[in-house]
Design a protein around this motif. Sequence first.
Motif, PDB file in Angstrom:
ATOM      1  N   LEU A 224       0.830  -1.210   0.000  1.00  0.00           N
ATOM      2  CA  LEU A 224       0.000   0.000   0.000  1.00  0.00           C
ATOM      3  C   LEU A 224       0.863   1.258   0.000  1.00  0.00           C
ATOM      4  O   LEU A 224       0.591   2.215  -0.733  1.00  0.00           O
ATOM      5  N   PHE A 225       1.902   1.256   0.820  1.00  0.00           N
ATOM      6  CA  PHE A 225       2.782   2.420   0.921  1.00  0.00           C
ATOM      7  C   PHE A 225       3.497   2.681  -0.399  1.00  0.00           C
ATOM      8  O   PHE A 225       3.570   3.825  -0.869  1.00  0.00           O
ATOM      9  N   ILE A 226       4.009   1.617  -1.016  1.00  0.00           N
ATOM     10  CA  ILE A 226       4.715   1.765  -2.291  1.00  0.00           C
ATOM     11  C   ILE A 226       3.755   2.245  -3.376  1.00  0.00           C
ATOM     12  O   ILE A 226       4.095   3.115  -4.190  1.00  0.00           O
ATOM     13  N   PHE A 227       2.546   1.681  -3.392  1.00  0.00           N
ATOM     14  CA  PHE A 227       1.545   2.090  -4.374  1.00  0.00           C
ATOM     15  C   PHE A 227       1.230   3.582  -4.225  1.00  0.00           C
ATOM     16  O   PHE A 227       1.182   4.315  -5.222  1.00  0.00           O
ATOM     17  N   ARG A 228       1.025   4.024  -3.009  1.00  0.00           N
ATOM     18  CA  ARG A 228       0.712   5.441  -2.766  1.00  0.00           C
ATOM     19  C   ARG A 228       1.887   6.334  -3.173  1.00  0.00           C
ATOM     20  O   ARG A 228       1.688   7.364  -3.825  1.00  0.00           O
ATOM     21  N   ARG A 229       3.081   5.941  -2.814  1.00  0.00           N
ATOM     22  CA  ARG A 229       4.263   6.762  -3.103  1.00  0.00           C
ATOM     23  C   ARG A 229       4.495   6.889  -4.617  1.00  0.00           C
ATOM     24  O   ARG A 229       4.735   7.982  -5.127  1.00  0.00           O
ATOM     25  N   ARG A 230       4.407   5.764  -5.316  1.00  0.00           N
ATOM     26  CA  ARG A 230       4.625   5.786  -6.756  1.00  0.00           C
ATOM     27  C   ARG A 230       3.479   6.473  -7.484  1.00  0.00           C
ATOM     28  O   ARG A 230       3.691   7.152  -8.493  1.00  0.00           O
ATOM     29  N   MET A 231       2.273   6.307  -6.995  1.00  0.00           N
ATOM     30  CA  MET A 231       1.127   6.951  -7.619  1.00  0.00           C
ATOM     31  C   MET A 231       1.264   8.466  -7.543  1.00  0.00           C
ATOM     32  O   MET A 231       1.030   9.179  -8.534  1.00  0.00           O
ATOM     33  N   ARG A 232       1.651   8.970  -6.382  1.00  0.00           N
ATOM     34  CA  ARG A 232       1.798  10.412  -6.223  1.00  0.00           C
ATOM     35  C   ARG A 232       2.940  10.956  -7.086  1.00  0.00           C
ATOM     36  O   ARG A 232       2.888  12.100  -7.534  1.00  0.00           O
ATOM     37  N   ARG A 233       3.953  10.126  -7.326  1.00  0.00           N
ATOM     38  CA  ARG A 233       5.099  10.570  -8.114  1.00  0.00           C
ATOM     39  C   ARG A 233       4.859  10.417  -9.605  1.00  0.00           C
ATOM     40  O   ARG A 233       5.149  11.327 -10.393  1.00  0.00           O
ATOM     41  N   GLU A 234       4.316   9.277 -10.027  1.00  0.00           N
ATOM     42  CA  GLU A 234       4.167   8.976 -11.445  1.00  0.00           C
ATOM     43  C   GLU A 234       2.847   9.493 -12.030  1.00  0.00           C
ATOM     44  O   GLU A 234       2.783   9.842 -13.206  1.00  0.00           O
ATOM     45  N   PHE A 235       1.802   9.507 -11.223  1.00  0.00           N
ATOM     46  CA  PHE A 235       0.472   9.902 -11.710  1.00  0.00           C
ATOM     47  C   PHE A 235      -0.140  10.899 -10.730  1.00  0.00           C
ATOM     48  O   PHE A 235      -1.164  10.614 -10.107  1.00  0.00           O
ATOM     49  N   SER A 236       0.488  12.035 -10.615  1.00  0.00           N
ATOM     50  CA  SER A 236       0.036  13.036  -9.644  1.00  0.00           C
ATOM     51  C   SER A 236      -1.383  13.517  -9.945  1.00  0.00           C
ATOM     52  O   SER A 236      -2.180  13.753  -9.025  1.00  0.00           O
ATOM     53  N   GLN A 237      -1.716  13.660 -11.223  1.00  0.00           N
ATOM     54  CA  GLN A 237      -3.059  14.109 -11.581  1.00  0.00           C
ATOM     55  C   GLN A 237      -4.101  13.068 -11.193  1.00  0.00           C
ATOM     56  O   GLN A 237      -5.192  13.401 -10.732  1.00  0.00           O
ATOM     57  N   LEU A 238      -3.758  11.818 -11.381  1.00  0.00           N
ATOM     58  CA  LEU A 238      -4.670  10.735 -11.021  1.00  0.00           C
ATOM     59  C   LEU A 238      -4.840  10.645  -9.516  1.00  0.00           C
ATOM     60  O   LEU A 238      -5.928  10.380  -9.010  1.00  0.00           O
ATOM     61  N   TRP A 239      -3.747  10.871  -8.774  1.00  0.00           N
ATOM     62  CA  TRP A 239      -3.829  10.816  -7.319  1.00  0.00           C
ATOM     63  C   TRP A 239      -4.728  11.920  -6.779  1.00  0.00           C
ATOM     64  O   TRP A 239      -5.474  11.714  -5.817  1.00  0.00           O
ATOM     65  N   GLN A 240      -4.684  13.086  -7.385  1.00  0.00           N
ATOM     66  CA  GLN A 240      -5.461  14.218  -6.906  1.00  0.00           C
ATOM     67  C   GLN A 240      -6.856  14.279  -7.528  1.00  0.00           C
ATOM     68  O   GLN A 240      -7.669  15.107  -7.130  1.00  0.00           O
ATOM     69  N   TYR A 241      -7.107  13.370  -8.483  1.00  0.00           N
ATOM     70  CA  TYR A 241      -8.391  13.392  -9.194  1.00  0.00           C
ATOM     71  C   TYR A 241      -9.538  13.067  -8.242  1.00  0.00           C
ATOM     72  O   TYR A 241      -9.493  12.096  -7.495  1.00  0.00           O
ATOM     73  N   ASN A 242     -10.560  13.881  -8.257  1.00  0.00           N
ATOM     74  CA  ASN A 242     -11.735  13.646  -7.407  1.00  0.00           C
ATOM     75  C   ASN A 242     -12.947  14.326  -8.024  1.00  0.00           C
ATOM     76  O   ASN A 242     -13.159  15.515  -7.847  1.00  0.00           O
ATOM     77  N   ASP A 243     -13.710  13.555  -8.774  1.00  0.00           N
ATOM     78  CA  ASP A 243     -14.894  14.093  -9.430  1.00  0.00           C
ATOM     79  C   ASP A 243     -16.166  13.515  -8.818  1.00  0.00           C
ATOM     80  O   ASP A 243     -17.235  13.563  -9.414  1.00  0.00           O
ATOM     81  N   ALA A 244     -16.018  12.948  -7.613  1.00  0.00           N
ATOM     82  CA  ALA A 244     -17.171  12.344  -6.962  1.00  0.00           C
ATOM     83  C   ALA A 244     -18.048  13.414  -6.323  1.00  0.00           C
ATOM     84  O   ALA A 244     -17.578  14.499  -5.989  1.00  0.00           O
ATOM     85  N   PRO A 245     -19.340  13.135  -6.134  1.00  0.00           N
ATOM     86  CA  PRO A 245     -20.225  14.093  -5.455  1.00  0.00           C
ATOM     87  C   PRO A 245     -19.782  14.294  -4.007  1.00  0.00           C
ATOM     88  O   PRO A 245     -18.904  13.607  -3.510  1.00  0.00           O
ATOM     89  N   ARG A 246     -20.406  15.217  -3.343  1.00  0.00           N
ATOM     90  CA  ARG A 246     -20.079  15.488  -1.951  1.00  0.00           C
ATOM     91  C   ARG A 246     -20.270  14.253  -1.101  1.00  0.00           C
ATOM     92  O   ARG A 246     -21.275  13.548  -1.215  1.00  0.00           O
ATOM     93  N   PHE A 247     -19.301  13.981  -0.235  1.00  0.00           N
ATOM     94  CA  PHE A 247     -19.317  12.764   0.568  1.00  0.00           C
ATOM     95  C   PHE A 247     -20.477  12.786   1.556  1.00  0.00           C
ATOM     96  O   PHE A 247     -20.726  13.785   2.239  1.00  0.00           O
ATOM     97  N   THR A 248     -21.198  11.665   1.645  1.00  0.00           N
ATOM     98  CA  THR A 248     -22.276  11.498   2.613  1.00  0.00           C
ATOM     99  C   THR A 248     -22.134  10.170   3.319  1.00  0.00           C
ATOM    100  O   THR A 248     -21.808   9.155   2.697  1.00  0.00           O
ATOM    101  N   ILE A 249     -22.358  10.182   4.621  1.00  0.00           N
ATOM    102  CA  ILE A 249     -22.292   8.946   5.404  1.00  0.00           C
ATOM    103  C   ILE A 249     -23.564   8.141   5.170  1.00  0.00           C
ATOM    104  O   ILE A 249     -24.666   8.694   5.132  1.00  0.00           O
ATOM    105  N   TRP A 250     -23.398   6.819   5.026  1.00  0.00           N
ATOM    106  CA  TRP A 250     -24.510   5.906   4.783  1.00  0.00           C
ATOM    107  C   TRP A 250     -25.265   6.252   3.511  1.00  0.00           C
ATOM    108  O   TRP A 250     -26.441   5.937   3.372  1.00  0.00           O
ATOM    109  N   GLY A 251     -24.588   6.899   2.586  1.00  0.00           N
ATOM    110  CA  GLY A 251     -25.247   7.261   1.342  1.00  0.00           C
ATOM    111  C   GLY A 251     -25.018   6.219   0.259  1.00  0.00           C
ATOM    112  O   GLY A 251     -24.308   5.236   0.444  1.00  0.00           O
TER     113      GLY A 251
END
Length: 215
Positions: free
Chosen positions: A98-125
């Motif tokens: 998990l740590f390696i995946f996160r580290r490489r993702m942030r380095r190699e695919f920074s746009q993908l790591w920061q990508y967030n087009d989901a609706p506003r977060f709701t609990i139990w939604g």
Amino acid sequence: MNEVILLAPCLFFIVTFVLFSRLVSTFDKDVSQRCLPLRASRITPIFVGSTVLFAAIEAAGVALTAMNGSTIQNIGNKIAVFAIGFQFFFVELFMLVLFIFRRRMRREFSQLWQYNDAPRFTIWGRTPIAWQTVFYILAGTSAVFLFRCVYRVVEFSLGQNGYLMQHEVFLYVFDALPLWLAMSVYCVVWPTRGLSQPTQQQSPSQIPLAYVSRV
């Protein structure tokens, strides 16, 4: 009774491993090849297989601790410690992945790591959520499993007459409570809200990460 309590979380381990494998499959193959330290197709066989194997060994050890005779009980304790120790190793290995995946993702695919087009977060939604939420849930629950393995190794190392084994409060505080908290997270935020169908035709920065809800 002790065997059922000890082995039940193993099923939760398996769910965590499978969910991460499913999360990785939502990305383009180029992401998994460059961000994972092993092939994505091997995540489930390695970690699920090891969990099942050492759960069986653990069950045998715990069964021996219930038999008469201090010698047999000591052997059972050693077998249980051996199995739990290897479970600790594989959970720790999974957290390293998990740590390696996160580290490489942030380095190699920074746009993908920061990508967030989901609706506003709701609990139990039922609305989709950002895939990063699922990732951090998996990391958090894995840390809980790791803590639980440490407690169980210490408990069985002290033997059936050890202080931890003879005082039930430690079972609730260091085993039941952490696992209950980890499972409660899945009740509040069902991980499949952040998983989408695999998309092989788009570039990594264009993958729709959170459009499918399977609640």
